[in-house]
Each structure stands twice: as C-alpha cells, then as structure tokens.
Write an enzyme that holds these catalytic residues in place. Structure first.
Site, PDB file in Angstrom:
ATOM      1  CB  SER A   1     -94.431 -48.648  24.183  1.00  0.00           C
ATOM      2  OG  SER A   1     -95.799 -48.762  24.060  1.00  0.00           O
TER       3      SER A   1
ATOM      4  CG  HIS B   1     -97.485 -51.792  27.636  1.00  0.00           C
ATOM      5  ND1 HIS B   1     -97.157 -52.789  26.751  1.00  0.00           N
ATOM      6  CD2 HIS B   1     -97.407 -50.632  26.930  1.00  0.00           C
ATOM      7  CE1 HIS B   1     -96.874 -52.261  25.572  1.00  0.00           C
ATOM      8  NE2 HIS B   1     -97.015 -50.967  25.657  1.00  0.00           N
TER       9      HIS B   1
ATOM     10  CG  ASN C   1     -94.782 -53.813  21.821  1.00  0.00           C
ATOM     11  OD1 ASN C   1     -95.728 -54.305  21.205  1.00  0.00           O
ATOM     12  ND2 ASN C   1     -94.866 -52.658  22.438  1.00  0.00           N
TER      13      ASN C   1
ATOM     14  CD  GLU D   1     -96.614 -56.769  27.584  1.00  0.00           C
ATOM     15  OE1 GLU D   1     -96.021 -57.731  27.085  1.00  0.00           O
ATOM     16  OE2 GLU D   1     -96.370 -55.585  27.262  1.00  0.00           O
TER      17      GLU D   1
HETATM   18  P1  NAI Z   1    -100.618 -39.456  21.786  1.00  0.00           P
HETATM   19  O1  NAI Z   1     -99.613 -38.600  21.170  1.00  0.00           O
HETATM   20  O2  NAI Z   1    -101.781 -39.895  20.968  1.00  0.00           O
HETATM   21  O3  NAI Z   1    -101.222 -38.747  23.087  1.00  0.00           O
HETATM   22  C1  NAI Z   1    -100.445 -38.165  24.077  1.00  0.00           C
HETATM   23  C2  NAI Z   1    -101.306 -37.115  24.776  1.00  0.00           C
HETATM   24  O4  NAI Z   1    -100.636 -36.708  25.948  1.00  0.00           O
HETATM   25  C3  NAI Z   1    -101.562 -35.865  23.948  1.00  0.00           C
HETATM   26  O5  NAI Z   1    -102.957 -35.631  23.868  1.00  0.00           O
HETATM   27  C4  NAI Z   1    -100.852 -34.766  24.726  1.00  0.00           C
HETATM   28  O6  NAI Z   1    -101.518 -33.527  24.662  1.00  0.00           O
HETATM   29  C5  NAI Z   1    -100.881 -35.321  26.133  1.00  0.00           C
HETATM   30  N1  NAI Z   1     -99.844 -34.769  27.002  1.00  0.00           N
HETATM   31  C6  NAI Z   1     -98.522 -34.593  26.735  1.00  0.00           C
HETATM   32  N2  NAI Z   1     -97.913 -34.090  27.807  1.00  0.00           N
HETATM   33  C7  NAI Z   1     -98.844 -33.932  28.771  1.00  0.00           C
HETATM   34  C8  NAI Z   1     -98.811 -33.455  30.113  1.00  0.00           C
HETATM   35  N3  NAI Z   1     -97.684 -33.055  30.684  1.00  0.00           N
HETATM   36  N4  NAI Z   1     -99.970 -33.428  30.805  1.00  0.00           N
HETATM   37  C9  NAI Z   1    -101.116 -33.844  30.258  1.00  0.00           C
HETATM   38  N5  NAI Z   1    -101.186 -34.305  28.993  1.00  0.00           N
HETATM   39  C10 NAI Z   1    -100.077 -34.357  28.263  1.00  0.00           C
HETATM   40  O7  NAI Z   1     -99.815 -40.706  22.366  1.00  0.00           O
HETATM   41  P2  NAI Z   1    -100.254 -42.226  22.533  1.00  0.00           P
HETATM   42  O8  NAI Z   1    -100.017 -42.966  21.281  1.00  0.00           O
HETATM   43  O9  NAI Z   1    -101.591 -42.274  23.154  1.00  0.00           O
HETATM   44  O10 NAI Z   1     -99.161 -42.761  23.562  1.00  0.00           O
HETATM   45  C11 NAI Z   1     -99.194 -42.411  24.911  1.00  0.00           C
HETATM   46  C12 NAI Z   1     -98.336 -43.367  25.706  1.00  0.00           C
HETATM   47  O11 NAI Z   1     -98.810 -44.677  25.522  1.00  0.00           O
HETATM   48  C13 NAI Z   1     -96.875 -43.404  25.307  1.00  0.00           C
HETATM   49  O12 NAI Z   1     -96.110 -43.575  26.467  1.00  0.00           O
HETATM   50  C14 NAI Z   1     -96.761 -44.631  24.423  1.00  0.00           C
HETATM   51  O13 NAI Z   1     -95.480 -45.233  24.479  1.00  0.00           O
HETATM   52  C15 NAI Z   1     -97.771 -45.542  25.077  1.00  0.00           C
HETATM   53  N6  NAI Z   1     -98.361 -46.557  24.200  1.00  0.00           N
HETATM   54  C16 NAI Z   1     -98.750 -46.270  22.933  1.00  0.00           C
HETATM   55  C17 NAI Z   1     -99.319 -47.246  22.123  1.00  0.00           C
HETATM   56  C18 NAI Z   1     -99.789 -46.926  20.741  1.00  0.00           C
HETATM   57  O14 NAI Z   1    -100.047 -47.874  19.973  1.00  0.00           O
HETATM   58  N7  NAI Z   1     -99.944 -45.676  20.376  1.00  0.00           N
HETATM   59  C19 NAI Z   1     -99.497 -48.633  22.622  1.00  0.00           C
HETATM   60  C20 NAI Z   1     -99.127 -48.806  24.009  1.00  0.00           C
HETATM   61  C21 NAI Z   1     -98.553 -47.804  24.742  1.00  0.00           C
END
Ligand code: NAI
Length: 645
Positions: free
Chosen positions: A419, A440, A490, A452
């Site tokens: 994001s 995205h 955003n 996006e």
């Molecule tokens: P989250 O914290 O819920 O999940 C991230 C996951 O990635 C965790 O389960 C973690 O164990 C795993 N992880 C971390 N490093 C890793 C690796 N090297 N190999 C494999 N798995 C790994 O995060 P979330 O909220 O799902 O966000 C993920 C991405 O999506 C971020 O880049 C965020 O900016 C983007 N995003 C988030 C939104 C939201 O509303 N939460 C909306 C749109 C995009």
C-alpha cells in the site's frame, strides 16, 4: 412475412415453432427498437398461422438476452421519449402474454432486463443448468424500472417478496434458485435442453400458480408488503438520491406494475425518473464499469493471458483473502507463509467463506482442494501470477523478490500488494526490475470490486496488461494507476478521513459526522470507516499521505495509544458489540458539514488527475466509485465537481 435480420422463425412439421434471436452484427442479443419491431412482425405472422407451441431461444453462444439496448437508452432526450420506449415493450410483451398457443423461453446464459421480461411473458421457462445462466432485472442499478411487464409478472410468478428483492437489488438468480422460486419450470443440462423445451411447450401443463399466502401478498396485502419493502430500501438508499427503487414499489403496489399509469406529477412517475440526474449518472457508472472491464481484455498484442495458477506469499489479512477469492473464482492457488501455523487461519477463514457463499458441500470441497497450503513456497515455480502480501517492510520484500525472480517461470507476472512502499524501491532487488508490477487489493477483498494495477517507473507494458487480465479473470475491476503515494484510492480517502477526525477533535459527535456523509450519499460514514480500516493503519496512512509537519487528529492518537484500534479490538471512535457500532443519537448536523468533509477528497481527486496518477477524469471517477463507494448517483467526484461548478 417481411425479411427478418435479427430473428429466425423455424417451423417443425409437427407444428412446433422455434423463434431464434440472433442479433445481426453483434455478439450479444440486445432488444433494440429494430429487434422489437421485428418481434412484432413475428407475432403478426404467428397470428396468421398459429403454431402448436412456440419456443424462444438465443442463437448466440454468449447467452440468451442481455436486455434493452443501453446505447438507445442514452439517446432519450425527453420524458416523452422515455414513455414511448416503455410503451413499446409493455405493449409488445402484453401481446406475447395474450397469445393462445403455448409459449416457452429456453434460457441459456445471461438473461437480463428486457430478456427476463420476455421470458416472463411466456407461459413456461426452462433454464439450462450452467454457471453462466443468470437471470436478473438489473434496471434499478441504472436508475430505471423494469417497465416492460417485469413489475407486473415477476411478483405473479415467484411471489412479491422474492420479486421485490430481485427488482430492488438487481441481484441475479442462478438456475437452482430460479427453479426453487418457480421462475423456471424446469432446470435441465444442456444436452437435453431442446427436448425438454419441446416436451414442456407441448405438454398442456397448466402454468404454475402461486401458493395462497403469496397470492394474498400480491393482492390484498400489497400495502403491507410495500411498506416493509420501503423500510428496507430506506436503510440503503434515500429517495432524493435514488428514486427508482421507490418507484418500483409504488408502481407494483398501486399501479399494477404499469410504469405508464403513474401520473406525471408524482415523484415515482416515469417522467420524474427520466428527468432525474441519477438516471444519467448511473448509466455513466455502467459505462465506467465497462471501461474498467475492457482493460482486462486481450489487445491482440500481448497474446491471450489465461492464468490458471496463482501463488500468494503472506497468508495474513490480505494474502489469505486474496488466495481464497482466487480459488473461489476457479484458479489453483498455492499459499505461502513462514510456517503452516500461519497459513491455517487463512484456510479456516476461506472454508467458512466458501460454505456461506456456495452452500453446497461438494462445491466447497472442490474449491478448498484448489487452495493449497505451501509453507515451502514450491508453488512459485509453476505459478502464472505471484502476488506478495507480506509485512509492509522494504528489506523483507526485496529479499523475497530476489528469491522469487530466480525460481518463477520466465513469463510469470510478479506483483506486490504493497500500500505504501515505492514499487521502484522494491524493484531494485530484481535482476529485471521491469517484471515488477503492483496489484493492489482493498480490504475486505471479497467485497471490494476494484483492484489498482500499479505501473512503476520501470514496469513492463505486457506485464501490466497481463496483471489486468488476471484481475478480470478473478472477476474484479482493474484500474491502471501510476506509482504515487496512496495510488488513487488511498490518496483520496486519507484526507477525507483525516478531516472527519478533525471534526471530532473540534467537538462534533462522530454520529453527526457520519450522518453528514451518509446524507451526501456515502455508503459508510468516515468515522465508522476509520474504525473498520483500523486506527493504527489510519495513523500510518495519514503520516505517509499528509506529509511531514501535518499534526494527526488528537483523538485518533489518544485512541491508538490506549490500544483502541477500532472494530478489530471492539473499540475505536465507537464501541462495538458483535462487530456492530453502538451509535448514540445523531443530534443536529452542523450546516455545511458534508461539503467540508468531501472537499479534501474532491481536491485530492483533482490532484491525482493533474499528476497523471490515473489517465483521465473518467478513470478517476471509476476508481473512486468502485474503490470507496463514493455516491454512485453523482456519477463520481469529477462529474460531481463539473455539475456543481
Ligand atoms: P498481515 O500482517 O496480516 O500479514 C502478513 C503475513 O505475511 C503474515 O502472516 C506473515 O507471517 C507473512 N510474512 C512475513 N514475512 C514473510 C516472508 N518472508 N515469507 C512468507 N510470509 C511472510 O499483513 P496484511 O495486512 O495482510 O498486509 C500485507 C500487505 O498488504 C502489506 O504490504 C500491506 O501494505 C498490503 N495491504 C494491506 C491492506 C490492509 O487493509 N491490511 C490493504 C491493501 C494492501
């Protein structure tokens, strides 16, 4: 008979006639003025020489009938034009419904609007059991009403409760539901469809009648049913924004489903609807949606990209839900995280979602079989698309992409769901930075239609095109955007939410702030939206997008410091009970509050257009409507600005 361009009438020796709709020069059947005129000629001919029975079917592989011709609809210049268009279909289908010989609609593939009304005017309906067979009266989504007999006949055939639900939501029936509700007399597999149609059309079986209670509800109890329906509509749409659903209820309850019978001076008349800017704006939104869909179509240059296997890395909030959604849409999905324990909750969440959505144990099992936990990340080797959705940490993402690039197929699309990180910074880790694009998604993935597709400074055009084809493949709407802080959605939401929270700092009740936005036509108030997104995320996004030196809203910081992060912790600006905000009385909404809230959003959209984050104003409107739910009846923020300047 005069020669026909759009219909074919074929008579069998035994007396059965087949009427095949095959619109000349088009891949889908739409009921243009010319097609309707020819249908009249066919009915003349059949009157002269009545068949034993008539089966109406489509000559297109794409589907049965897509509805009226929207192009013609956009050329309506006056209420008189609108009335004439309604009259044409209303009279024609009344004529069809009155013929002496039995009639049957054989429905395979999409059956929409005027197509559904044509089927309703037949004595019988056979639905062909395929996933593509979907039956709807979606007029309300264009701000109009099913005026060709839909409001009269659908309640007679499936009962008013289900009929109003269909007409007021625009939702489609699949074949199973069509059969269960009695819309379809039979639901058969394709290989026996012609025979089934032939047998039923000539069976002499009396048409289905409604159960007693439903008959009462479509008769003496109409007033009661109408007032219930009005209450439900009022919870979603205000009459000053969306007149059509209120008109549908009134036309059904008080005018026998005849749109033309409502006096012109009533707010529910055809004249009022034709004159309402909402109708024009919703048609615009329809075209915006079609434009977004078009980005996913093959351009003949980059070849047809038909992804079958998606690999997702990161099974958190986003990765888990992206994987589940893609599996639901038919892709094979491998889901990777640091260990199996981190993947398990995503699979459990997916299982619950599939159960709710599919309501069929076998289908749930098949779909779950396509969603494969993959802690060692082997799936990245075979995948057509790889999406990274790990923590928002640059070094971690760079390291991951360096590894992925080494093992992924040469032609695979490599995408990040980030994001806030710069695509260009992540791409430095790749041997070939051109391969990286952004895909995205928005939270919650299953509900948000927009995705996006982000072009970094180096992103390859073919990879972008393929990313958009992938987004369409999973039934989302791709919006091409340039890499810029917050992309489009955003970047416009953040200043709007910040302004709302500043209002709370000034002592305006959150309830009043949210009410002002709802009255403007937003789907959700900005304070409730902030609670839903998560206040920690709101702080981070605010910092990133507002720039240094801008002080974050005070109350927001206090809540986050106290660990109240919104809905997910049960408390934010509101307290939550079973996920529902416990709102107090709204009180008086200060004058001009809605305008104050929306102003920063409108300014941000204009900036995005000026800076080329999206290619033009139309795409900005599309993105903001489908990415934030911005009041569709306005036609989008740029359209709104034009109308109010
Ligand atoms: P989250 O914290 O819920 O999940 C991230 C996951 O990635 C965790 O389960 C973690 O164990 C795993 N992880 C971390 N490093 C890793 C690796 N090297 N190999 C494999 N798995 C790994 O995060 P979330 O909220 O799902 O966000 C993920 C991405 O999506 C971020 O880049 C965020 O900016 C983007 N995003 C988030 C939104 C939201 O509303 N939460 C909306 C749109 C995009």
């Amino acid at each position: 008979m005069q020669e026909l361009k759009h219909w074919r009438l074929e008579r069998e020796p035994a007396g059965l006639a087949w009427l095949i709709f095959d619109k000349a020069g088009e891949s889908t059947n739409t009921l243009s003025a010319a097609a309707m005129h020819e249908l009249g000629l066919v009915l003349d001919e059949l009157e002269r020489e009545p068949p034993k029975a008539l089966v109406i079917r489509s000559g297109k592989s794409a589907g049965f009938i897509a509805g009226a011709d929207i192009e013609e609809f956009t050329q309506i210049g006056s209420p008189a034009d609108a009335r004439a268009l309604v009259q044409r279909g209303w009279d024609m289908y009344n004529r069809l419904a009155a013929v002496k010989y039995p009639t049957l609609a054989l429905i395979r593939g999409h059956c929409m609007g005027g197509g559904t009304e044509l089927a309703l005017a037949c004595r019988y309906r056979v639905a062909v059991d395929e996933p593509g067979t979907r039956i709807a009266l979606p007029e309300v989504m264009l701000g109009i009403v099913p005026g060709w007999g839909g409001m009269l006949r659908l309640p007679q055939i499936i009962g008013p409760t289900a009929a109003l639900d269909m007409m007021l939501s625009g939702r489609a029936l699949d074949t199973k539901r069509a059969k269960r509700l009695g819309f379809a007399d039979e639901c058969v597999p394709p290989r026996v469809m012609d025979n089934a149609a032939r047998m039923l059309a000539t069976s002499g079986r009396p048409p289905r009648t409604l159960p007693f209670m439903q008959r009462l509800m479509n008769g003496p109890l109409k007033g009661f049913v109408a007032s219930q329906a009005k209450k439900q509509v009022a919870a979603r749409a205000r009459p000053e924004h969306y007149p059509a659903p209120y008109a549908i209820i009134d036309m059904w309850a008080n005018y026998g489903g005849n749109a033309l019978a409502v006096p012109a001076d009533k707010p529910t008349s055809m004249d009022a609807i034709a004159a309402s800017p909402t109708t024009k704006n919703l048609v615009r939104v329809y075209y915006l949606q079609e434009r977004l869909k078009g980005f996913g179509k093959s351009d003949g240059k980059s070849g047809d990209f038909a992804p079958k296997h998606l690999h997702v890395i990161g099974a958190g909030v986003m990765g888990g839900d992206i994987a589940a959604w893609a599996a639901l849409r038919g892709l094979t999905v491998t889901l990777q995280d640091q260990n199996i324990e981190r993947i398990a909750p995503a699979i459990q969440r997916a299982a619950a979602a599939f159960k709710k959505k599919l309501r069929d144990d076998t289908q749930v099992r098949f779909t779950l079989d396509r969603l494969i936990p993959d802690p060692s990340g082997q799936g990245a080797r075979q995948a057509d698309v790889v999406i990274e959705a790990i923590f928002e940490n640059l070094e971690a993402k760079q390291k991951l992409f360096a590894d992925i690039e080494r093992i992924a197929k040469p032609g695979a699309v490599l995408a990040t769901n980030t994001s806030s990180l710069r695509l260009e910074d992540i791409a430095t880790a790749l041997q070939n930075p051109a391969r990286l694009v952004g895909i995205h998604f928005f939270n919650p993935v299953a509900k948000m239609p927009l995705v996006e597709v982000v072009e970094g400074a180096a992103s390859d055009a073919v990879a972008l095109k393929q990313a958009m084809a992938f987004v369409r493949k999973i039934d989302k709407l791709p919006l091409p955007v340039k890499s810029a802080p917050g992309f489009l959605v955003n970047a416009v939401l953040a200043p709007y939410m910040q302004e709302a929270m500043r209002c709370v700092d000034e002592g305006i009740a959150p309830e009043a702030v949210d009410e002002a936005a709802l009255a403007f036509g937003m789907p959700l108030g900005p304070i409730e939206l902030a609670d839903t997104v998560g206040l920690d995320i709101a702080v981070a996004a605010g910092k990133e997008l507002a720039g240094e030196g801008v002080v974050p809203p005070k109350k927001l910081l206090e809540l986050v410091a106290a660990g109240h992060l919104g809905r997910k912790t049960g408390r934010g600006f509101y307290t939550y009970n079973q996920g529902k905000p416990q709102k107090g009385a709204v009180g008086t909404v200060p004058a001009g509050l809605a305008e104050r809230l929306v102003r920063p959003l409108l300014q941000a959209v204009q900036r995005c257009v000026e800076q080329g984050v999206v290619a033009d104003a139309e795409l900005a409107d599309a993105g903001v409507i489908f990415g934030t739910g911005f009041a569709p009846f306005t036609g989008g923020p740029m359209n709104y600005l034009k109308a109010h300047s």
